[in-house]
Scaffold this motif. Structure first.
Motif, short mmCIF file in Angstrom:
data_model
loop_
_atom_site.label_atom_id
_atom_site.label_comp_id
_atom_site.label_asym_id
_atom_site.label_seq_id
_atom_site.Cartn_x
_atom_site.Cartn_y
_atom_site.Cartn_z
N PHE A 138 0.74 -1.09 -0.23
CA PHE A 138 0.12 0.11 -0.02
C PHE A 138 0.92 1.34 -0.11
O PHE A 138 0.71 2.22 -0.57
CB PHE A 138 -0.80 0.07 1.42
N PHE A 139 2.06 1.19 0.91
CA PHE A 139 2.72 2.45 1.06
C PHE A 139 3.57 2.79 -0.55
O PHE A 139 3.58 4.01 -0.72
CB PHE A 139 3.63 2.51 1.89
N VAL A 140 3.83 1.96 -1.06
CA VAL A 140 4.32 2.13 -2.49
C VAL A 140 3.23 2.80 -3.32
O VAL A 140 3.52 3.70 -4.11
CB VAL A 140 4.91 0.92 -3.17
N ARG A 141 2.08 2.13 -3.36
CA ARG A 141 0.89 2.71 -4.32
C ARG A 141 0.62 4.18 -3.69
O ARG A 141 0.34 4.93 -4.73
CB ARG A 141 -0.24 1.84 -3.85
N LYS A 142 0.82 4.35 -2.63
CA LYS A 142 0.39 5.77 -2.09
C LYS A 142 1.60 6.92 -2.67
O LYS A 142 1.16 7.89 -2.90
CB LYS A 142 0.18 5.72 -0.82
N VAL A 143 2.56 6.24 -2.52
CA VAL A 143 3.59 7.11 -3.09
C VAL A 143 3.43 7.65 -4.50
O VAL A 143 3.53 8.72 -4.96
CB VAL A 143 4.96 6.49 -2.98
N MET A 144 2.94 6.49 -5.43
CA MET A 144 2.60 6.90 -6.87
C MET A 144 1.49 7.93 -6.86
O MET A 144 1.51 8.78 -7.61
CB MET A 144 2.31 5.49 -7.52
N PHE A 145 0.33 7.60 -6.24
CA PHE A 145 -0.85 8.61 -6.10
C PHE A 145 -0.17 10.19 -5.93
O PHE A 145 -0.77 10.83 -6.52
CB PHE A 145 -1.63 8.18 -5.16
N ILE A 146 0.82 10.11 -5.01
CA ILE A 146 1.05 11.59 -4.22
C ILE A 146 1.98 12.00 -5.56
O ILE A 146 2.11 13.34 -5.85
CB ILE A 146 1.70 11.53 -3.03
N MET A 159 -12.55 3.36 4.51
CA MET A 159 -11.44 3.50 5.21
C MET A 159 -10.15 3.80 4.16
O MET A 159 -9.36 4.82 4.40
CB MET A 159 -11.15 2.24 5.91
N GLY A 160 -10.01 3.14 3.10
CA GLY A 160 -9.12 3.41 2.10
C GLY A 160 -9.08 4.95 1.41
O GLY A 160 -8.03 5.41 1.29
N THR A 161 -10.23 5.14 1.25
CA THR A 161 -10.39 6.53 0.65
C THR A 161 -10.14 7.92 1.86
O THR A 161 -9.31 8.59 1.48
CB THR A 161 -11.95 6.84 0.28
N LEU A 162 -10.53 7.58 2.94
CA LEU A 162 -10.20 8.25 4.11
C LEU A 162 -8.58 8.27 4.30
O LEU A 162 -7.82 9.44 4.52
CB LEU A 162 -10.75 8.00 5.39
N ASP A 163 -7.88 7.19 4.24
CA ASP A 163 -6.47 7.12 4.32
C ASP A 163 -5.78 8.09 3.25
O ASP A 163 -5.04 8.78 3.41
CB ASP A 163 -6.08 5.76 4.19
N GLU A 164 -6.46 7.75 2.10
CA GLU A 164 -5.69 8.50 0.80
C GLU A 164 -5.96 10.22 1.18
O GLU A 164 -5.08 10.86 0.65
CB GLU A 164 -6.22 8.19 -0.53
N LEU A 165 -6.95 10.47 1.54
CA LEU A 165 -7.48 11.95 1.87
C LEU A 165 -6.38 12.46 2.83
O LEU A 165 -5.81 13.48 2.45
CB LEU A 165 -9.05 11.94 2.22
N GLU A 167 -3.56 11.26 3.86
CA GLU A 167 -2.12 11.23 3.36
C GLU A 167 -1.87 12.41 2.63
O GLU A 167 -0.86 13.19 2.92
CB GLU A 167 -2.05 10.10 2.45
N ALA A 168 -2.82 12.93 1.59
CA ALA A 168 -2.42 14.03 0.75
C ALA A 168 -2.58 15.31 1.66
O ALA A 168 -1.74 16.24 1.52
CB ALA A 168 -3.75 14.21 -0.29
N ILE A 169 -3.57 15.41 2.49
CA ILE A 169 -3.66 16.68 3.35
C ILE A 169 -2.38 16.58 4.43
O ILE A 169 -1.67 17.97 4.40
CB ILE A 169 -4.91 16.71 4.29
N THR A 170 -1.90 15.65 4.79
CA THR A 170 -0.53 15.69 5.78
C THR A 170 0.60 16.09 5.00
O THR A 170 1.48 17.02 5.45
CB THR A 170 -0.58 14.42 6.33
N LEU A 171 0.74 15.49 3.81
CA LEU A 171 2.05 15.86 3.04
C LEU A 171 1.93 17.33 2.64
O LEU A 171 2.69 18.05 2.51
CB LEU A 171 2.26 14.84 1.85
N ILE A 172 0.63 17.95 2.28
CA ILE A 172 0.44 19.51 2.07
C ILE A 172 0.83 20.31 3.17
O ILE A 172 1.61 21.24 3.18
CB ILE A 172 -0.67 19.59 1.38
N GLN A 173 0.15 19.67 4.31
CA GLN A 173 0.20 20.72 5.47
C GLN A 173 1.73 20.48 5.99
O GLN A 173 2.09 21.71 6.52
CB GLN A 173 -0.25 19.90 6.63
N THR A 174 2.51 19.76 5.84
CA THR A 174 3.92 19.49 6.18
C THR A 174 4.81 19.85 5.12
O THR A 174 6.33 19.86 5.46
CB THR A 174 4.37 18.19 6.56
N GLU A 175 4.49 20.31 4.07
CA GLU A 175 5.09 20.95 3.11
C GLU A 175 6.21 19.88 2.43
O GLU A 175 7.27 20.39 1.93
CB GLU A 175 6.03 22.10 3.36
#
Length: 242
Positions: A138-146, A159-165, A167-175
């Motif tokens: 899953f973590f490799v897949r999420k890297v590809m999405f982002i 749950m998967g959709t919430l996880d992806e949401l 994840e995107a918010i956290t990476l933007i928030q933390t720059e």
């Protein structure tokens, strides 16, 4: 019988985590896992680097074609490819299928980033086989999405959709990534979650800042969703150019 088998598999995983192992066994297993992980990253990078500016569409695999949200996701994808974007989905059924279908019927580019699961997830028919990538991790897949998305459209999901949401918010928030647009589609579905975040997470506990709430756009229609993304890039005088 199936349920008993499922329970036994789950129990085996739990018990396996408590088994004692010597260092050589651990080192050997982990070393082979590293090679598998590397191969998934390399394969994903090679295919996704060629597609150009993309928007990821997240949502439930359980959404049926007669569900209004399926139709909305299909129309969003169609509008995105007409505006020059590629579409990235999880490659499976439901909302993911709707995204790939909308892009396919407009002759646009779309990719399916599939995950190998014991249930629920099989690839849909609207993805070119050359643009279907399957992952075990899953973590490799999420890297590809982002890494390859310039925007995120989040349809109703589990749950998967919430996880992806988040994840995107956290990476933007933390720059860690740019402040790419995040669009939640379906006010009646998402408003309760946003109210809780604003009232409890922000208001009562102050665990986020007011600016974090401005990372999220809440809309109801395909036109509104695509307009958020177009307006965002127009501020930078940017547009896709396939």
């Amino acid at each position: 019988m199936i349920e008993n088998n499922k329970i036994s598999i789950e129990e085996r995983k739990i018990r396996d985590a408590f088994q004692a192992r010597d260092w050589n066994e651990i080192k050997s297993n982990d070393s082979w896992a590293v090679f598998k992980i590397m191969s998934e990253f390399v394969g994903g990078f090679e295919k996704l680097a060629k597609i150009g500016p993309c928007v990821s569409i997240f949502g439930s695999a359980r959404t049926k074609p007669d569900n209004p949200y399926y139709k909305i996701a299909e129309e969003i994808a169609a509008k995105l490819v007409r505006h020059g974007y590629g579409v990235i989905t999880g490659g499976g059924p439901g909302i993911m299928e709707a995204g790939n279908k909308g892009a396919f019927e407009q002759g646009g580019k779309s990719v399916g980033i599939n995950i190998v699961l014991p249930f629920e997830q099989s690839s849909n028919i609207y993805i070119d086989p050359d643009k279907l990538i399957s992952f075990d991790y899953f973590f490799v897949r999420k890297v590809m999405f982002i890494k390859y998305s310039q925007g995120f459209v989040v349809m109703p999901g589990g749950m998967g959709t919430l996880d992806e949401l988040f994840e995107a918010i956290t990476l933007i928030q933390t720059e860690k990534i740019g402040r790419f647009p995040i669009v939640l589609v379906g006010k009646s579905y998402w408003q309760g979650l946003l109210n809780w975040i604003e009232e409890v997470v922000l208001g009562q506990e102050r665990n986020i800042s007011p600016d974090d709430m401005r990372l999220i756009n809440l809309v109801d229609t395909p036109a509104e969703a695509v307009k958020v993304i177009d307006d965002f890039y127009s501020r930078y005088l940017l547009q896709p150019n396939f």
